[in-house]
Design an enzyme around this catalytic site. Structure first.
Site, PDB file in Angstrom:
ATOM      1  NE  ARG A   1      -3.515  -2.615   0.237  1.00 61.84           N
ATOM      2  CZ  ARG A   1      -3.374  -3.569  -0.249  1.00 61.84           C
ATOM      3  NH1 ARG A   1      -2.269  -4.432  -0.902  1.00 61.84           N
ATOM      4  NH2 ARG A   1      -4.495  -4.254   0.063  1.00 61.84           N
TER       5      ARG A   1
ATOM      6  CE  LYS B   1       5.548   2.469  30.659  1.00 64.25           C
ATOM      7  NZ  LYS B   1       5.608   4.145  31.329  1.00 64.25           N
TER       8      LYS B   1
ATOM      9  CG  ASP C   1       5.955  11.571  31.804  1.00 57.95           C
ATOM     10  OD1 ASP C   1       7.782  12.056  32.369  1.00 57.95           O
ATOM     11  OD2 ASP C   1       5.624  10.924  32.604  1.00 57.95           O
TER      12      ASP C   1
ATOM     13  CB  CYS D   1      13.338  29.581  20.356  1.00 49.83           C
ATOM     14  SG  CYS D   1      14.708  29.807  20.029  1.00 49.83           S
TER      15      CYS D   1
ATOM     16  CB  CYS E   1      -0.420  11.514  32.763  1.00 52.70           C
ATOM     17  SG  CYS E   1      -0.165  11.770  30.749  1.00 52.70           S
TER      18      CYS E   1
END
Length: 252
Positions: A12, A84, A128, A174, A186
């Site tokens: 594809r 993880k 995070d 910046c 979170c």
């Protein structure tokens, strides 16, 4: 050349004029560093592996907790308690065994981060916390490695891209000159899972576009996503002539 199996797997992509076999071969030869394998890193890694990015380096020092599963779609319940990186590697290898995956299961020093960034064609910041984002931006600027940054909290998301291969690129400092840690995350403010899924998927899209040679529509821009209205706001990021990171006036 692509093998017959790769031609079938990526058929594809090969139908797309803007990718074709030339772009797929670029993906196959590429190395991408993903820093943070949580809610953002999960869709990032899944889509990059599925797309056929040849070399993925996954960096995260956390173990999987059951509370992560609400948004970290790379994992399942049976993997709770695993690192993880190990859990993600197992999942991604099942998804696409053609991809070479290397994991970093500790918090990297600035020196190690510099080495890893230097080996990568593009870096995706899926962390995070503000301190990590500033450090990653500094190192990517030093190594002239493009950086794609995502963030998500509550029902809001952020997306930005800094092409440090170009001398006119602004940097994270910046935009956010303060390095004081934000109190919101979170864990204490919550996040709706599809928010980080949306931002992470777009980070993966920007990485694929960069690797196959397509222009970014968000370079030196901050894109803010409102998950309630589904509206986007866009702010241009100007290079700060006094920035200690990218102006040449500081040491980084």
């Amino acid at each position: 050349m692509l093998t017959d199996a790769e031609t079938l797997r990526y058929s594809r992509h090969l139908l797309l004029d803007k990718v074709s076999e030339t772009g797929q071969l670029k993906l196959k030869a590429a190395t991408v560093l993903v820093i943070g394998m949580g809610g953002l890193g999960s869709p990032v890694a899944l889509y990059l592996a599925a797309a056929g990015v040849g070399n993925l380096v996954l960096a995260d020092f956390d173990e999987l907790d059951v509370s992560n599963l609400q948004r970290q779609v790379c994992y399942d319940t049976s993997q709770v308690g695993l690192h993880k990186v190990d859990a993600a590697k197992a999942r991604l290898s099942e998804l696409n065994p053609e991809v070479r995956i290397r994991g970093i299961k500790k918090k990297m020093s600035a020196m190690q981060l510099g080495m890893e960034v230097g080996l990568a064609d593009v870096v995706l910041d899926c962390t995070d916390n503000l301190e990590s984002r500033h450090l990653v931006s500094q190192v990517c600027h030093r190594q002239s490695t493009p950086l794609i940054v995502g963030a998500g909290i509550r029902l809001e998301g952020q997306l930005m891209m800094f092409d440090f291969s170009q001398p006119d690129s602004a940097c994270y400092h910046c935009l956010f000159p303060s390095t004081e840690e934000q109190a919101l995350n979170c864990a204490n403010s919550g996040v709706l899972g599809p928010i980080v899924g949306t931002i992470g998927s777009l980070q993966a899209l920007e990485a694929i576009k960069y690797l196959v040679g397509l222009p970014s529509g968000i370079k030196n821009q901050l894109k803010l996503f409102d998950g309630v209205s589904l509206n986007w706001q866009t702010f241009n990021i100007s290079k700060d002539p006094a920035c200690p990171v990218c102006s040449g006036h500081g040491t980084n």
